[in-house]
Write an enzyme that holds these catalytic residues in place. Structure first.
Site, PDB file in Angstrom:
ATOM      1  N   PRO A   1      17.592  -0.852  -1.392  1.00 38.70           N
ATOM      2  CA  PRO A   1      16.223  -0.352  -1.553  1.00 38.70           C
ATOM      3  C   PRO A   1      16.206   0.911  -2.411  1.00 38.70           C
ATOM      4  CG  PRO A   1      16.733  -0.804   0.758  1.00 38.70           C
ATOM      5  CD  PRO A   1      18.023  -0.875   0.008  1.00 38.70           C
ATOM      6  N   PRO A   2      15.050   1.273  -2.941  1.00 35.98           N
ATOM      7  CA  PRO A   2      14.961   2.504  -3.746  1.00 35.98           C
ATOM      8  C   PRO A   2      15.331   3.736  -2.927  1.00 35.98           C
ATOM      9  CG  PRO A   2      13.012   1.131  -4.054  1.00 35.98           C
ATOM     10  CD  PRO A   2      13.783   0.518  -2.937  1.00 35.98           C
ATOM     11  N   GLY A   3      16.088   4.626  -3.548  1.00 34.28           N
ATOM     12  CA  GLY A   3      16.432   5.893  -2.913  1.00 34.28           C
ATOM     13  C   GLY A   3      17.655   5.873  -2.038  1.00 34.28           C
TER      14      GLY A   3
ATOM     15  N   ASP B   1      -5.083  -1.273  11.495  1.00 27.93           N
ATOM     16  CA  ASP B   1      -4.535  -1.884  12.704  1.00 27.93           C
ATOM     17  C   ASP B   1      -4.636  -3.400  12.656  1.00 27.93           C
ATOM     18  OD1 ASP B   1      -4.193   0.712  13.622  1.00 27.93           O
ATOM     19  OD2 ASP B   1      -6.195   0.762  14.492  1.00 27.93           O
TER      20      ASP B   1
ATOM     21  N   HIS C   1      -5.078   3.928  21.415  1.00 19.30           N
ATOM     22  CA  HIS C   1      -3.698   3.696  20.994  1.00 19.30           C
ATOM     23  C   HIS C   1      -2.716   4.353  21.970  1.00 19.30           C
ATOM     24  CE1 HIS C   1      -4.507   1.693  17.262  1.00 19.30           C
ATOM     25  NE2 HIS C   1      -5.188   2.722  16.738  1.00 19.30           N
TER      26      HIS C   1
ATOM     27  N   LYS D   1      22.124   4.396  -5.305  1.00 17.49           N
ATOM     28  CA  LYS D   1      22.840   3.551  -6.265  1.00 17.49           C
ATOM     29  C   LYS D   1      23.212   4.349  -7.513  1.00 17.49           C
ATOM     30  CE  LYS D   1      19.412   0.659  -6.394  1.00 17.49           C
ATOM     31  NZ  LYS D   1      18.576   1.249  -5.317  1.00 17.49           N
TER      32      LYS D   1
ATOM     33  N   HIS E   1     -10.775   6.172  19.714  1.00 20.01           N
ATOM     34  CA  HIS E   1      -9.896   5.211  19.045  1.00 20.01           C
ATOM     35  C   HIS E   1      -8.423   5.621  19.212  1.00 20.01           C
ATOM     36  CE1 HIS E   1      -9.186   2.197  15.733  1.00 20.01           C
ATOM     37  NE2 HIS E   1      -8.050   2.872  15.690  1.00 20.01           N
ATOM     38  N   GLU E   2      -8.112   6.882  18.918  1.00 22.48           N
ATOM     39  CA  GLU E   2      -6.727   7.340  19.042  1.00 22.48           C
ATOM     40  C   GLU E   2      -6.289   7.398  20.498  1.00 22.48           C
ATOM     41  OE1 GLU E   2      -4.830   7.524  16.538  1.00 22.48           O
ATOM     42  OE2 GLU E   2      -6.439   7.246  15.087  1.00 22.48           O
TER      43      GLU E   2
END
Length: 662
Positions: free
Chosen positions: A242-244, A539, A468, A247, A464-465
């Site tokens: 993956p990037p980062g 969500d 969760h 490599k 809402h939070e």
């Protein structure tokens, strides 16, 4: 030894002196001076450059009447040159001569229009003249310097422009300034005297990958250790990840550690606007590498030229790219010998590479660089913390444990951002809370406390939070919740923060509990306000993708059974449509919908059972905007299920990652 090294450096510096004069213009200034001289010469040598334009009346009344005209020359049937007699008392200074010519120049010049009309007028004006005084008209055809330059100059400007463009294209890689070098390789050569400062000590983690690459470097340094057993040097090493993940960093370390010439370039540098340039550059690159054998070639982002031939149908064909790839395949393992040259390549898109490029004999080794583990992240933090002035409260183990899923580039960004935050606060040292704030900003975005939210919207976001948080708290297979916030951050109006566990596999029960945690916000809005909003878009997207992955990829549905329609090879990308029938598609949609509805009902059941805690947490968020872990435990009680040891030990919730965003 010291004197020898000084002499060597002196010799190297002499060899690196440019051949062109200072400024890099070479001999171009000579051409410019010569061109300017020709223009000036053409202007000053023109006989009519100093002539005065007159009218017919002036010619008739002032010149012909006084008998001052010696001769008249009609040039190109367009204008007349009028010469004055020297014996008429006219000052000799008035006799015009050009700067570079001794030929007498005309004093006056007049546009005649029609030649016949001019002759008639002149004849009438000389009716009273004697035969000796009459002026004879001479006719000449001339080609003016200005006429020639008027059509040569645009062509010269175009030629100079194209020469300038070819020079700019030929400058890459130090291969010269000529248009004939456009097919030369632009690879940068790194030799012993100009080695990279990056070594394998700067590459934290990636132990297995470093062993593989260091073996290649060791083979070049001590080939007899391997050849005496009959081993052959690998021709190519492909770095995939993956990037980062490091490599390019490993390639830089190879350039710093290897005692052999190291050529580096990007895959996009083979692609040019001219046909055949890519293949020519590949040939030139390997020719230069063979001349300095043993050597190493590094091609970054090789997918720019190594894409599979024919993939995507005839709509994406590119003959120039394919000819470049064919030349690269031939150079890697073709009819000709290619000994002593090792090719390193890096890509994060191995699925699009041509199979002929990946086969043994060309790229014998494929090294997969994955996202670092907790121990590797700790090593990476230590590397990037070296140049920083740290306070004593900075704990690298805490940073490593609370940054799952982060790549080496992400960790470097956190360290740099923490130093910037500390400098912005005028602090002398970088503290632990600076890293916390930096990580919050990178993952969730910058806090926007100035964003105006209506009281009704703020109440909706708080419930809402809280939804969760409550669902996550009472479901044992959800990651440990450590923080809830309704402060706008980035594009989100609020967020629930979790400490994810580093799992390699996920069970069906864990999938369903995660879907319930994602749907907790929407369910809370429906229970409290008996109305739903658009704030649950992220969500719903997450839950829908999980449901379809469970059904069509992971084989976790009973009706569909142990079947997977996931194509890891990418060969079905060319197929327009789905790799299953319409009846199977309807069944997949039906089962995915059933999973989501079942998870939603389970979520509503949990929230109805703990509605009082939901209301208390929402009111706490409306008052304080943030609920830390200690606040969650005070409102919801101690979590019965086993919580992650890391979450218990490091209670600072600013280091956890965002799980839900609205």
């Amino acid at each position: 030894m010291k004197q020898q090294s000084n002499k060597k450096d002196t010799g190297t510096s002499k060899e690196q002196k440019p051949n062109t004069p200072s400024g890099g213009y070479g001999f171009n200034w000579i051409y410019l001076v010569l061109f300017g001289f020709l223009i000036a010469f053409s202007f000053f040598s023109n006989p009519i450059s100093g002539s005065k334009e007159i009218s017919w009346s002036f010619l008739q009344d002032s010149l012909l009447t006084k008998r001052e005209v010696s001769k008249i020359i009609v040039v190109n049937r367009e204008f007349a040159e009028i010469y004055i007699k020297n014996s008429t008392g006219v000052d000799s200074k008035d006799t015009n001569k050009s700067l570079f010519s001794t030929v007498e120049s005309p004093k006056y010049r007049m546009t005649i229009g029609s030649v016949e009309n001019f002759e008639n007028k002149l004849e009438k004006a000389q009716n009273s003249f004697s035969s000796a005084d009459k002026i004879a008209i001479q006719y000449q055809n001339r080609t003016s310097w200005f006429t020639t330059i008027s059509w040569i100059l645009p062509i010269a400007v175009l030629i100079l422009f194209w020469l300038f463009m070819f020079k700019r294209m030929g400058n890459g890689g130090g291969m010269g300034n000529s248009m004939f070098n456009i097919g030369k390789s632009t690879a940068k050569l790194v030799e012993k005297d100009t080695r990279s400062s990056v070594t394998f000590k700067d590459v934290a983690g990636l132990k297995e990958a470093k062993v593989e690459v260091m073996e290649v470097v060791d083979f070049l340094k001590n080939p007899e250790t391997y050849t005496k057993l009959g081993a052959k040097i690998p021709k190519g090493v492909m770095l995939v990840g993956p990037p980062g993940t490091g490599k390019t960093l490993i390639a830089k370390a190879v350039a710093g550690e290897a005692q052999v010439p190291f050529f580096s370039m990007s895959g996009s540098e083979f692609v040019e606007m001219f046909v055949g340039v890519g293949a020519s550059r590949v040939r030139d690159l390997f020719k230069r590498a063979k001349e300095k054998t043993p050597s190493i070639i590094f091609i970054d982002e090789i997918d720019a030229v190594g894409r599979s031939r024919g993939k995507g149908g005839a709509f994406q064909t590119n003959d120039e790219r394919e000819s470049t790839l064919n030349q690269l395949l031939t150079e890697l393992d073709g009819f000709g010998a290619n000994t002593g040259v090792i090719v390193l390549a890096a890509t994060n898109r191995p699925d699009v590479l041509d199979k002929a490029l990946l086969r043994p004999g060309r790229f014998d080794r494929h090294i997969y660089l994955e996202l670092p583990t907790k121990e590797e992240r700790e090593e990476i933090f230590k590397v990037h913390l070296r140049p920083l002035k740290l306070a004593k409260d900075v704990d690298t183990l805490a940073l490593a444990k609370l940054s799952p899923g982060f790549s080496g580039a992400d960790i470097a960004n956190i360290c740099n951002e923490a130093a910037l935050i500390a400098a912005r606060k005028k602090e002398k040292l970088v503290h632990q809370h600076d890293f916390m704030e930096a990580r919050d900003r990178i993952v969730g975005g910058m806090e926007r406390k100035s964003k105006i939210i209506s009281p009704k919207e703020k109440e909706t976001v708080a419930h809402h939070e809280a939804g969760h948080a409550v669902v996550s708290w009472y479901l044992k297979n959800v990651d440990s919740l450590v923080k809830v916030s309704i402060i706008p951050r980035g594009k989100s109006l609020g967020a629930a923060w979790y400490l994810p566990e580093e799992r390699q596999i996920v069970t069906k029960t864990q999938f369903i509990d995660q879907m319930c945690a994602s749907l907790g916000g929407r369910a809370a809005e429906e229970i409290i306000f008996d109305e739903i909003s658009s704030g649950a878009l992220d969500d719903l997207e997450k839950a829908t993708k999980q449901a379809y992955a469970m059904v069509s990829y992971y084989g976790l549905d009973k009706k569909i059974g142990p079947m997977s329609f996931y194509d890891s090879s990418g060969q079905n990308d060319r197929i327009i449509g789905k790799p299953y029938s319409e009846s199977m598609a309807q069944l997949i949609d039906k089962e995915a919908q059933a999973l989501i509805l079942m998870a939603y009902e389970k979520t509503k059941t949990v929230l109805v059972e703990h509605r009082d805690e939901l209301e208390k947490l929402a009111q706490h968020l409306l008052k304080n905007e943030v609920a830390e872990k200690k606040d969650l435990e005070a409102i919801l009680g101690k979590r019965i299920e086993s919580v992650s040891e890391d979450a218990d030990k490091y209670d600072d919730t600013q280091l956890s990652i965002i799980y839900n965003k609205e």
